[in-house]
Write a protein that holds these residues in place. Sequence first.
Motif, mmCIF file in Angstrom:
data_model
loop_
_atom_site.group_PDB
_atom_site.id
_atom_site.type_symbol
_atom_site.label_atom_id
_atom_site.label_comp_id
_atom_site.label_asym_id
_atom_site.label_seq_id
_atom_site.Cartn_x
_atom_site.Cartn_y
_atom_site.Cartn_z
ATOM 1 N N THR A 89 19.715 -7.147 22.401
ATOM 2 C CA THR A 89 20.364 -7.848 21.284
ATOM 3 C C THR A 89 20.011 -7.224 19.939
ATOM 4 O O THR A 89 20.385 -7.735 18.894
ATOM 5 C CB THR A 89 19.974 -9.346 21.270
ATOM 6 N N GLY A 90 19.258 -6.131 19.975
ATOM 7 C CA GLY A 90 18.911 -5.427 18.751
ATOM 8 C C GLY A 90 17.625 -5.875 18.083
ATOM 9 O O GLY A 90 17.247 -5.337 17.043
ATOM 10 N N HIS A 91 16.942 -6.864 18.657
ATOM 11 C CA HIS A 91 15.694 -7.339 18.078
ATOM 12 C C HIS A 91 14.545 -6.386 18.441
ATOM 13 O O HIS A 91 14.419 -5.986 19.596
ATOM 14 C CB HIS A 91 15.366 -8.748 18.566
ATOM 15 N N GLU A 92 13.743 -6.059 17.437
ATOM 16 C CA GLU A 92 12.605 -5.173 17.678
ATOM 17 C C GLU A 92 11.425 -5.953 18.238
ATOM 18 O O GLU A 92 11.214 -7.116 17.901
ATOM 19 C CB GLU A 92 12.184 -4.492 16.380
ATOM 20 N N PHE A 93 10.684 -5.298 19.101
ATOM 21 C CA PHE A 93 9.432 -5.843 19.607
ATOM 22 C C PHE A 93 8.470 -4.688 19.829
ATOM 23 O O PHE A 93 8.871 -3.537 19.956
ATOM 24 C CB PHE A 93 9.652 -6.649 20.895
ATOM 25 N N GLU A 94 7.198 -5.002 19.834
ATOM 26 C CA GLU A 94 6.180 -3.976 19.981
ATOM 27 C C GLU A 94 5.512 -4.136 21.340
ATOM 28 O O GLU A 94 5.231 -5.253 21.780
ATOM 29 C CB GLU A 94 5.146 -4.142 18.863
ATOM 30 N N THR A 95 5.269 -3.015 21.997
ATOM 31 C CA THR A 95 4.621 -3.049 23.293
ATOM 32 C C THR A 95 3.464 -2.047 23.319
ATOM 33 O O THR A 95 3.547 -0.987 22.707
ATOM 34 C CB THR A 95 5.635 -2.751 24.426
ATOM 35 N N CYS A 96 2.407 -2.431 24.009
ATOM 36 C CA CYS A 96 1.246 -1.550 24.134
ATOM 37 C C CYS A 96 1.538 -0.517 25.217
ATOM 38 O O CYS A 96 1.863 -0.859 26.354
ATOM 39 C CB CYS A 96 0.003 -2.356 24.476
ATOM 40 N N GLN A 97 1.427 0.742 24.853
ATOM 41 C CA GLN A 97 1.709 1.836 25.780
ATOM 42 C C GLN A 97 0.466 2.306 26.521
ATOM 43 O O GLN A 97 0.553 3.083 27.455
ATOM 44 C CB GLN A 97 2.317 3.022 25.028
ATOM 45 N N GLY A 98 -0.692 1.859 26.077
ATOM 46 C CA GLY A 98 -1.939 2.248 26.723
ATOM 47 C C GLY A 98 -3.109 2.071 25.791
ATOM 48 O O GLY A 98 -2.947 1.779 24.609
ATOM 49 N N SER A 99 -4.301 2.235 26.339
ATOM 50 C CA SER A 99 -5.512 2.135 25.520
ATOM 51 C C SER A 99 -6.559 3.105 26.044
ATOM 52 O O SER A 99 -6.529 3.499 27.210
ATOM 53 C CB SER A 99 -6.045 0.707 25.515
ATOM 54 N N VAL A 100 -7.463 3.471 25.154
ATOM 55 C CA VAL A 100 -8.553 4.377 25.488
ATOM 56 C C VAL A 100 -9.840 3.783 24.939
ATOM 57 O O VAL A 100 -9.883 3.358 23.788
ATOM 58 C CB VAL A 100 -8.332 5.783 24.870
ATOM 59 N N GLU A 101 -10.877 3.724 25.767
ATOM 60 C CA GLU A 101 -12.197 3.296 25.311
ATOM 61 C C GLU A 101 -13.036 4.541 25.074
ATOM 62 O O GLU A 101 -12.992 5.483 25.869
ATOM 63 C CB GLU A 101 -12.869 2.416 26.356
ATOM 64 N N THR A 102 -13.791 4.538 23.982
ATOM 65 C CA THR A 102 -14.590 5.716 23.670
ATOM 66 C C THR A 102 -15.823 5.360 22.853
ATOM 67 O O THR A 102 -15.846 4.348 22.156
ATOM 68 C CB THR A 102 -13.746 6.758 22.909
ATOM 69 N N LEU A 103 -16.827 6.200 22.951
ATOM 70 C CA LEU A 103 -17.981 6.147 22.065
ATOM 71 C C LEU A 103 -17.737 7.189 20.986
ATOM 72 O O LEU A 103 -17.350 8.316 21.287
ATOM 73 C CB LEU A 103 -19.269 6.471 22.819
ATOM 74 N N ALA A 104 -17.967 6.812 19.730
ATOM 75 C CA ALA A 104 -17.717 7.742 18.634
ATOM 76 C C ALA A 104 -18.594 7.377 17.446
ATOM 77 O O ALA A 104 -19.108 6.262 17.347
ATOM 78 C CB ALA A 104 -16.245 7.694 18.234
ATOM 79 N N VAL A 105 -18.740 8.330 16.539
ATOM 80 C CA VAL A 105 -19.523 8.122 15.327
ATOM 81 C C VAL A 105 -18.843 7.113 14.409
ATOM 82 O O VAL A 105 -19.495 6.273 13.800
ATOM 83 C CB VAL A 105 -19.741 9.465 14.595
ATOM 84 N N ASP A 106 -17.501 7.188 14.324
ATOM 85 C CA ASP A 106 -16.750 6.290 13.452
ATOM 86 C C ASP A 106 -15.320 6.132 13.966
ATOM 87 O O ASP A 106 -14.942 6.722 14.977
ATOM 88 C CB ASP A 106 -16.757 6.787 12.000
ATOM 89 N N ARG A 107 -14.530 5.336 13.250
ATOM 90 C CA ARG A 107 -13.147 5.071 13.658
ATOM 91 C C ARG A 107 -12.296 6.339 13.687
ATOM 92 O O ARG A 107 -11.438 6.496 14.551
ATOM 93 C CB ARG A 107 -12.505 4.065 12.705
ATOM 94 N N THR A 108 -12.528 7.220 12.744
ATOM 95 C CA THR A 108 -11.750 8.463 12.676
ATOM 96 C C THR A 108 -11.986 9.316 13.911
ATOM 97 O O THR A 108 -11.036 9.798 14.536
ATOM 98 C CB THR A 108 -12.088 9.251 11.399
#
Length: 70
Positions: free
Chosen positions: A16-35
């Motif tokens: 019907t043309g309505h936008e929706f958002e869907t999660c395509q996947g996720s990754v878990e990680t250890l890192a120094v920061d968000r970047t």
Amino acid sequence: MGHYIVKFYKTLRNDTGHEFETCQGSVETLAVDRTEATVFAKHQFREAGHLSDWSQHADRVEVLEADFPS
């Protein structure tokens, strides 16, 4: 080091043309920061999907700090 969960989202339209958002996947990680977590997760997402660019299957990423591995 922090523990991060990086989620990949894609905006789609229904019949019907309505936008929706869907999660395509996720990754878990250890890192120094968000970047660093984002860079690593984009690489992992691209490799897992055999993509030349992560944005072929996602429009945006969301980076969440996690207290413990899920």
